[in-house]
Design a protein around this motif. Structure first.
Motif: not given
Length: 339
Positions: A40-47, A74-76
């Motif tokens: 996901v993107s950086k804005e996701h809660p994972m970020g 980006a890394l797969g």
């Protein structure tokens, strides 16, 4: 005089011991950068979770150990990045359990439809002895699970029609995770289940290669699926845990102190990630409505029919998952629910 001299010697020895201990503490941590793959993107809660984990790691190691995040696959995709972590060519990956079931079949229990009723049940099962039991299965597959984070409860979207009853699933080409239980669940509901990597979903929806998909609210908003999907149905058909996987090959090169920091800081990240994920979930749902998605619920009577249709999945996949894993999770759920 003799006593005073002994005291001086003792003091000198203590000072030397303190200096030695300090030097040892400094030597416990080496300059290291751990790359982590995420779909996901950086804005996701994972970020938020990774930011909290990374700050904790820097603080506890005096800036020596760094977490370097890579976003949007980006890394797969989850499968390829997990394989890279297993071989040691990548240090970390955040992934759902679903892509791991071919490696550790017992994890398939978490893909069973309608397993958890709410997040609190999931927390107590995953953070207790059941979570520890599953984590203990992973080193043999070349990975260490640092903590259980979450994707959250999954819901269904599509571009064809509102889904208000079991029959509405029929004929809908539904993207699902690359996982036999998810494929089988949606086939059982009447959909044409199409397994695709998460990074390919938007394009597949846009080109009508598939009609719909299923994901938590945060993912639907984060990946802008609202641009290519009209209908969102609150199915809450599965809860997706996320594993914070670390390469065992790299893990075995770390000192016990370095390992402890990673474990402790992954727990710090877990607390932040779950909190933000749950706070943002309802906000994302409101945003999806504001973006023009038509949101509908299924009546309790119809949900009972859908749950009944999905029960066959438990019987069909129980053997592959294994009695031990099933019994452990079901017993924990009984304990949590007080029945």
């Amino acid at each position: 005089m003799k006593t005073r001299f002994c005291y001086k010697l003792a003091g000198a020895g203590l000072a030397a011991a303190v200096l030695f201990t300090g030097a040892s503490a400094q030597a416990e941590f080496k300059e290291r950068t751990f790359r982590v793959s995420n779909g996901v993107s950086k804005e996701h809660p994972m970020g938020n979770g990774l930011a909290a984990m990374g700050a904790c790691t820097l603080e506890k190691t005096g800036g020596k150990m760094k977490i370097q995040a890579y976003w949007d696959g980006a890394l797969g995709n989850d499968l390829t990045a997990t394989q890279s972590v297993r071989t040691g060519s990548l240090e970390m990956v955040l992934t759902s359990t679903a892509p791991l079931t071919s490696i550790v079949p017992e994890l398939g229990v978490f893909d069973l439809p309608f397993l958890f009723n709410n997040e609190q049940e999931a927390d107590q099962v995953l953070d207790g002895k059941a979570g520890e039991w599953f984590a203990a299965k992973l080193p043999a597959a070349g990975v260490i699970n640092l903590a259980w984070w979450e994707n959250g409860f999954r819901h269904t979207t599509n571009s064809r029609r509102p889904i208000t009853k079991a029959e509405d699933f029929e004929g809908v080409k539904m993207r699902v995770m690359q996982n036999n239980i998810f494929i089988d669940t949606f086939k059982e509901l009447g959909s044409n289940a199409v397994p695709l990597a998460f990074s390919e979903v938007y394009s597949a929806l846009e080109t009508k290669t598939v009609d719909g998909q299923e994901n938590p609210f945060n993912n639907i908003e984060n990946m802008k699926f609202y641009e290519v999907q009209k209908y969102l149905t609150l199915t809450k058909h599965a809860y997706s845990p996320t594993l914070v996987l670390f390469s065992k090959k790299t893990w075995d090169t770390l000192s016990p102190e370095e390992q402890a920091v990673l474990k402790n800081c992954a727990a710090v990240g877990q607390k932040e990630q779950r909190k933000v994920n749950r706070e943002k979930s309802e906000v994302s749902l409101a945003n999806l409505k504001a973006r023009g998605m038509e949101v509908n619920e299924i009546t309790p009577e119809e949900m009972a029919r859908i749950r009944e249709k999905a029960q066959v999945i438990y019987e069909r996949h129980g053997k592959a998952i294994g009695d031990e894993a099933l019994t452990l999770v079901f017993d924990e759920l009984k304990r949590v629910r007080g029945n």
